[in-house]
Design an enzyme around this catalytic site. Sequence first.
Site: not given
Ligand code: NAP
Ligand code: GCO
Length: 263
Positions: A144, A157
């Site tokens: 992230s 986080y």
């Molecule tokens: P998301 O839409 O919240 O999807 C996360 C998935 O993980 C959901 O299906 C969630 O299920 C599942 N999950 C949560 N807890 C779990 C557990 N204990 N065991 C198995 N599955 C579990 O998140 P996303 O935006 O796609 O992000 C996916 C990854 O990318 C995460 O690691 C997040 O930190 C990272 N990330 C996101 C962003 C962003 O801007 N979106 C940027 C950088 C990194 P539920 O629906 O039940 O929660």
């Molecule tokens: C926040 C966002 C970010 C993104 C992502 C950025 O609240 O700042 O959720 O943390 O999820 O991780 O890379």
Amino acid sequence: MVNFSLEGKIALVTGASYGIGFAIATAYAEAGATIVFNDINQALVDKGLASYKEKGIEAHGYVCDVTDEDAVNKFIAQVTEEVGVIDILVNNAGIIKRIPMHEMSAAEFRQVIDIDLNGPFIVSKAVIPHMIKKGHGKIINVCSMMSELGRETVSAYAAAKGGLKMLTKNICSEYGEYNIQCNGIGPGYIATPQTAPLREKQADGTPHPFDSFIIAKTPAARWGTTEDLMGPAVFLASEASNFVNGHILYVDGGILAYLGKQP
Ligand code: NAP
Ligand code: GCO
């Protein structure tokens, strides 16, 4: 010829019913991989299976909480028996809690660390012995911006994603000799359900202040899409990256390089 193909490979993407994990798994299927994914409950797994089917992907879905070591060990054994040995692992499952640190309970802090950091440790630990036996493996941890930067309300986080960056480097260090490459992919701000609260329009229809803030902090002047992550994720899973190890590949539109647009 450089090999970006994933033909014949089995890829496990955790938490991949939708969002970033779903996009990465879809990219892997398009590159030829067999897709395995898990999610936290059967409803999500069924939703994911239907979504993959709509894309012509016959995925293998399982219910498994990545924080439950016994469940993970049973899950990996079941996948190995029913589908085959995992070649590519993407530790994608994750949550975020946006709470000022002084108002966050220890239990809330622990829950984020448990899912976002302990989970990748538990799943990687279960998969690595099979990769050693097979003579190769790819582990990709979804890091992230918060692996490098902090901001208000995301202490747990950021601690988890900072730790995940170092876990990535340590798996690289400990298992590189077994032809296992462990890298991170660091998405910038991506439009998914997880960031939806940061993009909701205000009551008067004007953009959310954080939405405008991210646009000003991103040279690309836009939020990322899950599609932006697909190519980099395939690169890290393919033989084209066999000498890339311990690296966090940031896919952020330039945020980490940029001071931000002058107001
Ligand atoms: P998301 O839409 O919240 O999807 C996360 C998935 O993980 C959901 O299906 C969630 O299920 C599942 N999950 C949560 N807890 C779990 C557990 N204990 N065991 C198995 N599955 C579990 O998140 P996303 O935006 O796609 O992000 C996916 C990854 O990318 C995460 O690691 C997040 O930190 C990272 N990330 C996101 C962003 C962003 O801007 N979106 C940027 C950088 C990194 P539920 O629906 O039940 O929660
Ligand atoms: C926040 C966002 C970010 C993104 C992502 C950025 O609240 O700042 O959720 O943390 O999820 O991780 O890379």
